[in-house]
Design a protein around this motif. Structure first.
Motif, short mmCIF file in Angstrom:
data_model
loop_
_atom_site.label_atom_id
_atom_site.label_comp_id
_atom_site.label_asym_id
_atom_site.label_seq_id
_atom_site.Cartn_x
_atom_site.Cartn_y
_atom_site.Cartn_z
N ASP A 21 0.79 -1.19 -0.24
CA ASP A 21 0.00 0.14 0.14
C ASP A 21 0.88 1.53 0.27
O ASP A 21 0.46 2.37 -0.35
N ASP A 22 2.01 1.21 0.33
CA ASP A 22 2.76 2.42 0.31
C ASP A 22 3.66 2.94 -0.87
O ASP A 22 4.07 3.92 -1.11
N PRO A 24 3.27 3.96 -4.56
CA PRO A 24 2.39 5.04 -5.34
C PRO A 24 1.68 4.33 -6.39
O PRO A 24 2.26 3.59 -7.05
N TRP A 25 0.38 4.74 -6.88
CA TRP A 25 -0.20 4.17 -7.88
C TRP A 25 0.45 4.03 -9.13
O TRP A 25 0.60 3.27 -10.17
N TYR A 26 1.18 5.45 -9.40
CA TYR A 26 1.67 5.75 -10.72
C TYR A 26 3.08 4.75 -10.88
O TYR A 26 3.37 4.62 -11.88
N LYS A 145 9.48 3.95 0.64
CA LYS A 145 9.35 5.52 0.79
C LYS A 145 10.59 5.89 1.67
O LYS A 145 11.02 5.00 2.36
#
Length: 192
Positions: A21-22, A24-26, A145
């Motif tokens: 989940d950490d 990013p979608w891009y 991240k």
């Protein structure tokens, strides 16, 4: 017709991992798109390299075959919908999805290098380079991240952590002075 609907239904069901989940979608969709486009170009440019056999260049033939196989693996993992009529493509894609990102990064970087070593040229550099770039993107996603400034300062100086970080995650090396800081306050060393 039922066979086709089963295949399409299985394609859109991906294993979910709560640890991802950490990211990013891009980054996820960018790596998937780069792997798909890079795999397609690697297949085409690998076929182009195979035409080097006309000039009696066996190294380019081997490099082209390797590059086409690497492109097929990338497309199979990243876009199983392109190969949905091959029997076990979806299981291979689900297996790759369930593994950590660094596994996919190591796979892509590993299969991209031999094609360039066999036949060094623009076709092999560009085709295998896109697969290698996909591996680099998955490697960056596997790193996670970047920490906040406070967390990095605490890790460097051995001080307190910001709220929300579990105590004991940053250790002080044996024999080090816990009162010594490695990073000073920027306001102190900044020229006035």
């Amino acid at each position: 017709m039922a066979f086709m609907s089963e295949k399409l239904g299985a394609m859109f069901q991906r294993p979910q991992d709560e640890n991802r989940d950490d990211v990013p979608w891009y980054m996820r969709y960018g790596a998937r798109a780069l792997g798909t486009v890079g795999g397609g170009l690697a297949i085409f440019l690998g076929l182009w390299n195979c035409l080097g056999i006309m000039l009696a260049d066996v190294g380019c033939l081997l490099g082209g075959i390797w590059q086409m196989l690497a492109g097929f693996v990338a497309i199979t993992i990243e876009a199983p919908c392109c190969c949905m009529f091959i029997e076990h493509v979806q299981t291979l894609s689900n297996l790759a999805e369930s593994r950590p990102y660094w596994n996919r990064a190591a796979l892509y970087c590993g299969i991209a290098i031999p094609g360039v070593l066999f036949c060094f040229g623009l076709g092999s550099l560009f085709g295998s380079g896109l697969i290698f770039a996909t591996g680099v993107m998955y490697g960056m996603m596997g790193l996670g991240k970047k920490g906040t400034r406070e967390d990095m300062a605490a890790a460097a100086g051995g001080g307190t952590l910001s709220p929300g970080v579990a105590p004991g995650t940053v250790g002080i090396p044996m024999g080090a002075d816990p009162n010594a800081t490695l990073m000073e306050d920027p306001d102190v060393w900044r020229p006035t």
